[in-house]
Design an enzyme around this catalytic site. Structure first.
Site, mmCIF file in Angstrom:
data_model
loop_
_atom_site.group_PDB
_atom_site.id
_atom_site.type_symbol
_atom_site.label_atom_id
_atom_site.label_comp_id
_atom_site.label_asym_id
_atom_site.label_seq_id
_atom_site.Cartn_x
_atom_site.Cartn_y
_atom_site.Cartn_z
ATOM 1 C CD GLU A 77 0.241 -5.058 5.731
ATOM 2 O OE1 GLU A 77 0.304 -5.786 4.714
ATOM 3 O OE2 GLU A 77 0.062 -3.826 5.673
ATOM 4 C CB CYS A 136 -1.010 -0.058 1.138
ATOM 5 S SG CYS A 136 -2.404 1.032 0.834
ATOM 6 C CG HIS A 194 -2.936 -3.120 3.975
ATOM 7 N ND1 HIS A 194 -1.895 -2.390 4.484
ATOM 8 C CD2 HIS A 194 -3.768 -2.228 3.393
ATOM 9 C CE1 HIS A 194 -2.070 -1.107 4.230
ATOM 10 N NE2 HIS A 194 -3.202 -0.978 3.571
#
Ligand code: GLN
Length: 198
Positions: free
Chosen positions: A174, A78, A172
């Site tokens: 993560e 991002c 994302h």
């Protein structure tokens, strides 16, 4: 392999957890001496203008650019994608990126339609399983240069790209429990690049 996460702003902790799940022992990077100690780097999601400004304040902006130029493997999610892009559309005035990845990104591109959304999308790592992609005020890629591979798209917009040692996603990984994207970075981008250098 020593992997660092640029820890100036953004979702650093989440990237650290994903990297640990991939079997690496990550460290945070804020200072020049810490950057010197890592072979590969993750640029987290967050706010790209803030991260670039803080990199200058912490005196590592040029050093990161230099490491990119000599082939350091870097993954940006991002805001991290924006920081790797050679060209930014809808940038803040004076916004800088590290660059190195021959792409044009548009900041907050999906944001004009929907601020945040999640979608299950194909990712071209050889598996036909979809990955859960979380988009938060995400950029998309409007132009890819020669040699840039598109690994995922949403409505024809590239959202995962790679060129040699640089890899970036608009979304994302993560923030999910699926570590495929981080594993791809470690095993397909970073490890082969670092083995070649040895
Ligand atoms: N819109 C942010 C930026 O321009 C990126 C958003 C994110 O990382 N979730 O930096």
């Amino acid at each position: 392999m020593k992997v660092g996460v640029l820890a100036l702003q953004g979702d650093v902790r989440e990237h650290i957890s994903s990297l640990i799940a991939c079997g690496v022992d990550p460290s945070t990077v804020r200072r020049a001496s810490e950057l010197d100690q890592v072979d590969a780097l993750v640029l987290p999601g967050g706010e790209s203008t803030t991260i670039a400004q803080l990199a200058e304040v912490f005196g590592i902006y040029s050093q990161i650019k230099n490491r990119i130029a000599v082939g350091m493997p870097i993954y940006g999610s991002c805001a991290g994608m924006i920081l790797l892009a050679d060209e930014i559309l809808d940038a803040k005035q004076g916004q800088k990126s590290f660059g190195g990845l021959d792409i044009t990104v548009r900041r907050n591109a999906f944001g004009r339609q929907v601020d945040s959304f999640e979608s299950d999308i194909p990712f071209a790592d050889g598996s036909s399983d979809l990955i859960r992609a979380v988009f938060i005020r995400a950029p998309w890629v409007e132009r890819v240069g020669e040699g840039v591979e598109v690994l995922a798209t949403v409505d024809t917009h590239p959202v995962a790209v790679r060129s040699r040692t640089l890899f970036a996603t608009s979304f994302h990984p993560e923030l999910t429990a699926d570590h495929r994207i981080h594993r791809y970075f470690i095993e397909e981008v970073a490890r082969p690049a670092l083995e070649k250098v040895k």
